[in-house]
Design a protein around this motif. Sequence first.
Motif, PDB file in Angstrom:
ATOM      1  N   THR A   2       0.834  -1.215   0.000  1.00 20.77           N
ATOM      2  CA  THR A   2       0.000   0.000   0.000  1.00 20.77           C
ATOM      3  C   THR A   2       0.859   1.251   0.000  1.00 20.77           C
ATOM      4  O   THR A   2       0.581   2.217  -0.724  1.00 20.77           O
ATOM      5  N   ASN A   3       1.927   1.232   0.793  1.00 23.22           N
ATOM      6  CA  ASN A   3       2.814   2.394   0.858  1.00 23.22           C
ATOM      7  C   ASN A   3       3.495   2.651  -0.480  1.00 23.22           C
ATOM      8  O   ASN A   3       3.642   3.797  -0.908  1.00 23.22           O
TER       9      ASN A   3
ATOM     10  N   ALA B  51       4.032   5.829  -5.267  1.00 24.58           N
ATOM     11  CA  ALA B  51       4.148   5.734  -6.721  1.00 24.58           C
ATOM     12  C   ALA B  51       3.234   6.713  -7.440  1.00 24.58           C
ATOM     13  O   ALA B  51       3.531   7.119  -8.568  1.00 24.58           O
ATOM     14  N   PHE B  52       2.130   7.088  -6.800  1.00 22.14           N
ATOM     15  CA  PHE B  52       1.192   7.989  -7.472  1.00 22.14           C
ATOM     16  C   PHE B  52       1.814   9.347  -7.795  1.00 22.14           C
ATOM     17  O   PHE B  52       1.762   9.791  -8.953  1.00 22.14           O
TER      18      PHE B  52
ATOM     19  N   VAL C 116       6.411  12.090 -13.505  1.00 15.41           N
ATOM     20  CA  VAL C 116       6.957  11.550 -14.745  1.00 15.41           C
ATOM     21  C   VAL C 116       6.051  11.891 -15.917  1.00 15.41           C
ATOM     22  O   VAL C 116       6.520  12.243 -17.010  1.00 15.41           O
ATOM     23  N   LEU C 117       4.752  11.816 -15.706  1.00 16.19           N
ATOM     24  CA  LEU C 117       3.795  12.166 -16.769  1.00 16.19           C
ATOM     25  C   LEU C 117       3.957  13.622 -17.188  1.00 16.19           C
ATOM     26  O   LEU C 117       3.949  13.945 -18.390  1.00 16.19           O
TER      27      LEU C 117
ATOM     28  N   TYR D 263       6.414  11.512   2.829  1.00 17.21           N
ATOM     29  CA  TYR D 263       5.715  11.547   1.540  1.00 17.21           C
ATOM     30  C   TYR D 263       6.020  12.861   0.813  1.00 17.21           C
ATOM     31  O   TYR D 263       6.365  12.867  -0.382  1.00 17.21           O
ATOM     32  N   MET D 264       5.897  13.989   1.512  1.00 14.93           N
ATOM     33  CA  MET D 264       6.114  15.290   0.878  1.00 14.93           C
ATOM     34  C   MET D 264       7.584  15.504   0.523  1.00 14.93           C
ATOM     35  O   MET D 264       7.899  16.084  -0.526  1.00 14.93           O
TER      36      MET D 264
END
Length: 944
Positions: free
Chosen positions: A38-39, A44-45, A51-52, A403-404
């Motif tokens: 889950t992490n 990855a999001f 990357v997009l 995360y940040m």
Amino acid sequence: MESISSAASSSRRPASFFTQANALLRKNLTFQKRNLKTNIGIVAFPIFICVLIVLIQQVINNELNKDKFQCGCQGGDCGLQYSTLDQVDTCPISSPPEWSALIQVPRPQYRAVRTDFSQSADLPDESCRASQSCPAAVLLTGGNRSLAQSLAQSLFLSSSSALNFSDYPSSLSNVILGTDTPTENTQFIEPAFVSDRPFYVVQPQCTTNATSPISFKNANISIELGLECVQGLTLWRDNSSLINDELFKGYRQGNSERKANEFIAAYDFLNSDENGFNLNIWYNSTYNNDTGFVEVALVRVPRTVNAASNAYLKFRKGAGAMVMFDFVKEMPKTGTDRRFDFSSLLGPLFFTWIIELLFPVILTYVVYERQQKLRIMMKMHGLKDGPYWFISYIYFFSLSSVYMICFVIFGSIIGLKFFRLNDYSIQVVFYFIYINLQIALAFLIAPFFSAVKTATVFGYNYVFGSGLLGEFLLRFFIEDTSFPRGWILVMELVPGFSLYRGLFEFSQYSFSGDSMGTSGMKWGDLDDSQNGMKAVLIIMFVEWLVLLVVAFYLDQLIGGGIRKDPFFFLRYFQKKSSVSQRKPSFQRQGSKVFVEMERPDVSQEREVVEQLLLESSFSHAVISDNLKKVYPGRDGNPDKLAVRGLSLALPNGECFGMLGPNGAGKTTFINMMIGLITPTSGTAYVQGVDIRTNMDEIYTSMGVCPQHDLLWETLTGREHLLFYGRLKNLKGAALLQAVDESLKSVNLFYGGVGDKQAGKYSGGMKRRLSVAISLIGDPKVVYMDEPSTGLDPASRNNLWNVVKNAKRDRAIILTTHSMEEAEVLCDRLGIFVDGGFQCIGNPKELKARYGGSYVFTMTTSVNEEEEVESLVRQLSPSANKIYHISGTQKFELPKQEVRIADVFRAVEIAKSKFTIHAWGLADTTLEDVFIKVAKGAQSLNVLS
């Protein structure tokens, strides 16, 4: 279990704040480690989005490198253009052309005349508009009227009808040349020279309406322009207020012609005299284009200033004195790289989604613990609110920070200008405040959800909804300068909107910084009135503190368990009451009638409770004082009385069993005692502490095995016991020993079973683990709600040994449907039917009191049933047949009428008279007592 008790004997004191915080932190870290997939998905999001964006940026850069965006005209002559409109922003212009200075003149149909809203007598009649011969007026005022009117006579230059413009552009400086062409951003071209509109020569008087066209060369390009003469009319007004009012009334709104009554300009000569020249100018901005950045109409103002300056020079120095204003010219421009930063353009929307993605993660985690009752399970084993809030907050803050940090670092490494151009210290402060606000918001709304699915749906709707509304609603209001700023601040009270506004400001500075080759937002930019970052930081910081306090308050009221009084916080300012002060008043209305209807043993228990409450100190572990629970009726149904004024006194070292049919109220009673639900009336004392006001203190000495296993699916059995052992202040070797002994006692130690995740346990293994959890840490009172449900006979027998050993120095309340279990484990029993005790006593007493008969069973052929009944009547005239089928009969024989020896003797004699296939004589079982009492109570309730 003896070793567990001895190991825990040194830890009688409740665990400290930091001990509990350490236990919860270790549990959370272990839980986090087990959710690695889950992490990875969460991290990855944002990486995927970054990357997009980089890929899209690369596509855009490749498109911008195509020939059509390269500098220089393609395919021949470009006229006055140096490049196409697609190229001009980046192409070099080293020698901009020289353009004659122009004055802004209203179009003929808009020039000032007498109208219904402007009745000045010196204005021309409106009829001149039909022939398009209206003069172009200039308004004058000042402290010295004679001086102003004298200057007005020299304001416009006179010239002959034949103008010589061969010497461009200096020849054009001898006249006041005007245009009504709108201003606009062009490729360094004065739009009046490439439009089809005529030029105006403003003169005091026009002998004819048109003059000869002019031809000249500019930048080696031949230009031909038509000229028209327009009369310049100067009009005096007594003060600037009159001028302002007349200009406002005649200002044209967009393309509307209803109030068009325009002037070239207005001059206020203020205190000008022979010794000084002081001037204010109003200029006409009707023809200004909508660039949204600068007032480009200002480029036509210099000629207006020059006209007034020359008029004053002529007044002071004579008719030949003047300042020549030959031309205006743009600053030279170097070539630049074409830049289009996609991350800054779409950053506010995409990055809002990325940052808010943590909100539903935090929300669902908190709601999950509430839905599965894990939060109250932890509280029941001593975890206080302080450590829970502290560690949970630090835990979520750490996750959000990691995360940040990964998000910003990764975005910076791959080259997103959104991060690289803006000051990192501002970004750190902004993200720090927001993730704290986001955590507080999740805690705030979590009590309003009872299901994880509902919370998840709400969380993701909030994320995507706030991002889309920010992009397509809030952004529109921000960019609309006419929209009240105060309402924008109100909208930013929504955390999602405040996040979007901050990201929007970052994107604006990074986008412009990338285009201009400068840096993005710096701390000094926060003082800019157009920059909303300072207001956002203040709003988020204040809101964070407010929401955190409100979230804690709501958690105490509706967060689960016993709900506190809305003014519970006031008791922290009062001194703690003594035990005697905590006791309720012993006056109950209507209790006498209720007691008279009770059975003697139940009434005796109530009297014991009343006597104990009058003592100065509590000598019993548990005292239930007239405890009642009523569920309000809904949809027209009557109220449901689940527990009817239950009174019970339980000393240390006793195991009390509660027997009763399903729905009798046993679990409701247990839930009131452990703090899951609030009593309607009455109370109970555990170790002398009132359950209504001091459950937190009770939890430190309590163990619970609930009816349904409350376990973390990803934690192992050992990790559960380590966590709850630490909550009970077990440490070091004592903790490890207690955990090992607990696993051994419930047969979860060998074969590595204790190190498997609880989600992989069978139902019986989970029950055994729940029992081990309830007993670890030497609790003084233990509640076990059907602990042996789902166990095989061997495991049940082993569990009984555990409970028998555990009850030696603690009080245990146990509910069960197994009569055998109740008889083996319980020192006293209470049969519970329809919310109240029907009888109380030890198993032998109950069997003697409610089972005063033997059960005689005999099986013969059908033809010999009458002989069997005759035999029984000889033994006991009042015998009662309770079963009869296919030759098998059962009879209840009152014990006072028969002796066991007589029964055996009679059967031996009967064997010689007829064939007996089987027979038996049994004493009354506890099951028989239970069935008899339960049926009797239910029949009585039906009759009542």
